[in-house]
Scaffold this active site. Structure first.
Site, PDB file in Angstrom:
ATOM      1  N   GLU A   1       6.455 -22.140   7.895  1.00 39.52           N
ATOM      2  CA  GLU A   1       6.788 -21.297   9.046  1.00 39.52           C
ATOM      3  C   GLU A   1       7.773 -21.970   9.999  1.00 39.52           C
ATOM      4  O   GLU A   1       8.346 -21.314  10.873  1.00 39.52           O
ATOM      5  CB  GLU A   1       5.522 -20.913   9.805  1.00 39.52           C
ATOM      6  CG  GLU A   1       4.867 -22.042  10.583  1.00 39.52           C
ATOM      7  CD  GLU A   1       3.735 -21.511  11.458  1.00 39.52           C
ATOM      8  OE1 GLU A   1       3.816 -21.714  12.674  1.00 39.52           O
ATOM      9  OE2 GLU A   1       2.805 -20.905  10.921  1.00 39.52           O
TER      10      GLU A   1
ATOM     11  N   GLU B   1       0.817  -1.217   0.000  1.00 41.78           N
ATOM     12  CA  GLU B   1       0.000   0.000   0.000  1.00 41.78           C
ATOM     13  C   GLU B   1       0.849   1.265   0.000  1.00 41.78           C
ATOM     14  O   GLU B   1       0.357   2.359  -0.284  1.00 41.78           O
ATOM     15  CB  GLU B   1      -0.916   0.018   1.233  1.00 41.78           C
ATOM     16  CG  GLU B   1      -2.037  -1.012   1.205  1.00 41.78           C
ATOM     17  CD  GLU B   1      -3.146  -0.657   0.227  1.00 41.78           C
ATOM     18  OE1 GLU B   1      -3.050   0.400  -0.428  1.00 41.78           O
ATOM     19  OE2 GLU B   1      -4.110  -1.422   0.114  1.00 41.78           O
TER      20      GLU B   1
END
Length: 638
Positions: free
Chosen positions: A477, A446
């Site tokens: 992960e 963004e």
């Protein structure tokens, strides 16, 4: 391992297998009671310079004990000149150590050197590949160990490679995804793409398989495939094979056609390879390998049935262990050729902690984390009315700002880190897994449209890579080494800030990234929601933010309050850092990038607010300045 065992001089064998997706290693003693297995970055010999090849090996060699002998198999290794390149590079990392260089096909075939399951075995694979009664000749040939073997490999790429016990070899395929790879995951994915657009043109209707592919790629319409496929890598196209197999299970006609062709290609190539080794009809053991065959038993069964028609005396078995173990076997054989040189025994290395000096926070601190506790207010979540649960969720969310506010001094320090970094030309990196990683990527992407920042100034790193943005990548992960490598390959340095995001505070990928960033001199911040986290002092980041948002209403679902709190904090980080670096005047984003109609309209309004000019004058000034708000403001400033 005891100190006595460590002191005993025992040979160590290192097997390395490098492919286009990843590299794998195993280092072990003669009897693999103790071994260390792990993964590191991808490597294809054809795509690396000699210097890059040395760097690839050195990254592993620096973290392992010195082996007595090693074998390295690399995708792209086809000639003796290729093998010499591998040996030369290895000699710079492991000087004086006997090294066997080969390709990944030989290691897979070597790893297949295990007894064949005879009829009567109750394993899943024996049931799938059981042929009934073998001929007496086949049984006898197997007993004395003279049956030729043919590896039938189908993963991202494909190839058939065979060898007789007197050393004769044959290969069919293995030319890469442009020239070959028939029946591979890549070809299945590519044929599916071609098929869905063909039938769309012919029938005027977008197929169900096409719908699956768009969902998988997060694309909106068929035309979007044109741009995607122009930049898609081999692995990305191969990943579409999973959608084809799922559609095949639902009897999708296009998927049936694609997989029928792939199965015939694999069976015909395997039979052709066997024909180069022995006379037609002689017993041959076909060893199936690669993710496409081993993870899709129904497809493997189809290939096996076709192969038996082409080669009636076929004995078909799966590769029962990872092919990197074949490299270990070749290293042992190389030692026999070169002679024994005593080396220290294998130190006590924990597979769970593959990076020397990195220790994860204790599991006990994870168990005590609020993110793992049950919320007493939601014990009847499954029985309460919808209105009651809506009120409950929102009332729990009301606690989030107060918990964040309690950490305001530390948040202020984090913003100062980021501002200092930006002013020095540094970058901000968010690192996370799952929801935490996606939120980091969201905030990063963004920034360019909102503040006209270069894409590299704020970056998101998610465990599992791009695919993990829209689907879970199993086990991603849990690999701290992957986190450290991600930091290395983004070139993180002293000017940068790395924010690790882990709701419970213990995600290994995040800790690997923080560990790597700290060693490279970057400022490190851990954002978690576990105030009870126990961190070894030598591994503490420069700053730890641990707001206590309490247990989730759905136990352990950290996409809820923890996710909301993460978004709020990341908003603060980038927004205030941009304010402090001149990207905002008053409360207006004067560095936005007006890349669409809505944002151009906003840019006009911002210029009007700052200058008092009319809409026409503001728009004209923006056009003259290339839609750079600050420049338009300067043109019209009173």
């Amino acid at each position: 391992m005891t100190q006595r065992q460590k002191a005993t001089a025992k040979p160590l064998f290192l097997g390395i297998e490098c492919g286009g997706t990843r590299s794998t290693f195993v280092i072990t003693e003669e009897e693999p009671t103790f071994y260390w297995q792990g993964k590191f970055g991808p490597a294809n010999l054809r795509l690396l310079s000699d210097e890059q090849l040395v760097r690839h090996f050195r990254a592993l060699g620096n973290s392992l004990p010195k082996p007595t002998a090693l074998a390295i198999a690399m995708a792209g290794s086809r000639t003796e000149a290729d093998r010499k390149r591998i040996r030369r590079a290895a000699a710079k990392v492991w000087p004086g150590i006997p090294c066997y260089a080969t390709n990944d096909l030989e290691t897979a075939l070597e790893a297949a050197d295990t007894p064949i399951d005879y009829p009567g075995s109750h394993s899943m694979w024996r049931k799938i590949f059981r042929t009934g009664d073998f001929s007496a000749d086949a049984r006898e040939a197997d007993r004395i160990g003279t049956i030729p073997r043919v590896l039938v490999l189908s993963g991202t790429g494909s190839c058939c490679f065979g060898r007789t016990w007197d050393g004769k070899t044959a290969k069919v395929g293995g030319w890469g995804h442009i020239l070959g790879d028939k029946g591979s995951g890549f070809e299945i994915g590519l044929r599916a793409l071609k098929a869905v657009v063909y039938y769309y043109d012919r029938d005027g209707e977008w197929s169900k398989l096409g719908q699956r592919i768009l969902r998988k790629l997060q694309l909106n319409e068929p035309d979007d495939l044109i741009g995607w496929v122009q930049t898609a890598g081999k692995d990305e196209i191969a990943s579409l094979a999973v959608e084809v197999f799922d559609a095949w299970a639902g009897h999708d006609e296009i998927a049936v056609d694609v997989l029928e062709g792939a199965a015939h290609s694999l069976a015909e190539d395997a039979a052709s390879c066997a024909g180069h080794l022995v006379k037609e009809g002689a017993p041959v053991q076909f060893v199936i390998a690669g993710g496409v065959l081993l993870k899709q038993p129904r497809f493997a069964k189809k290939v096996a049935a076709l192969l038996r028609r082409l080669w009636p005396n076929a004995i078909i078995t799966p590769l029962k262990r990872e092919s990197v173990w074949g490299a270990v076997q070749l290293a042992k054989r190389q030692l026999q050729v070169s002679g024994f040189k005593s080396r220290p025994g294998l130190p006590g290395i924990s597979i769970a902690e593959p990076h020397e000096g990195l220790a994860l926070p204790s599991l006990q601190s994870l168990e005590l984390s609020p993110t793992e506790q049950r919320n007493p207010r939601s014990l009847n979540l499954d029985r309460a009315s919808l209105v009651e649960t809506i009120v409950l969720m929102l009332s729990e969310d009301e606690k989030i700002p107060r918990s964040i506010l309690a950490e305001r001094k530390k948040i202020e320090q984090a913003v100062k880190f980021i501002v200092r970094s930006f002013k020095r030309g540094g970058r901000l990196f968010y690192v996370g897994a799952g929801t935490s990683g996606r939120l980091g990527v969201l905030d990063a992407c963004e920034c360019p449209p909102t503040f006209r920042t270069p894409p590299e100034q704020v970056q998101g790193i998610i465990a599992g890579g791009q695919r993990a943005l829209w689907e879970a990548v199993e086990g991603a992960e849990d690999d701290p080494g992957a986190g450290a490598r991600a930091i290395q390959f983004r070139g993180v340095g002293r000017k940068d800030v790395v924010v690790g995001i882990a709701a419970s505070g213990r995600t290994p990928f995040v800790w690997g990234a923080l560990w790597g960033a700290k060693r490279r001199g970057a400022k490190t911040v851990l954002l978690c929601f576990n105030p009870r986290l126990e961190i070894p002092r030598r591994h503490r980041p420069d700053l730890i933010l641990a707001p206590n948002v309490g247990p989730e209403i759905l136990t352990g679902s950290t996409r809820l309050k923890s996710g909301t709190a993460t978004k709020l904090i990341l908003n603060i980080f980038t927004t205030l850092a941009m304010v402090r670096t001149g990207k905002v005047i008053s409360n207006l984003m004067v560095d936005l990038n007006p890349g669409n109609v809505k944002l151009r309209d906003r840019a006009v309004r911002i210029v009007r607010e700052l200058t008092g000019a009319g809409a026409a004058s503001a728009k004209a000034a923006l056009k003259e300045s290339g839609w750079v708000v600050k420049e338009a403001w300067q043109r019209l400033k009173p």
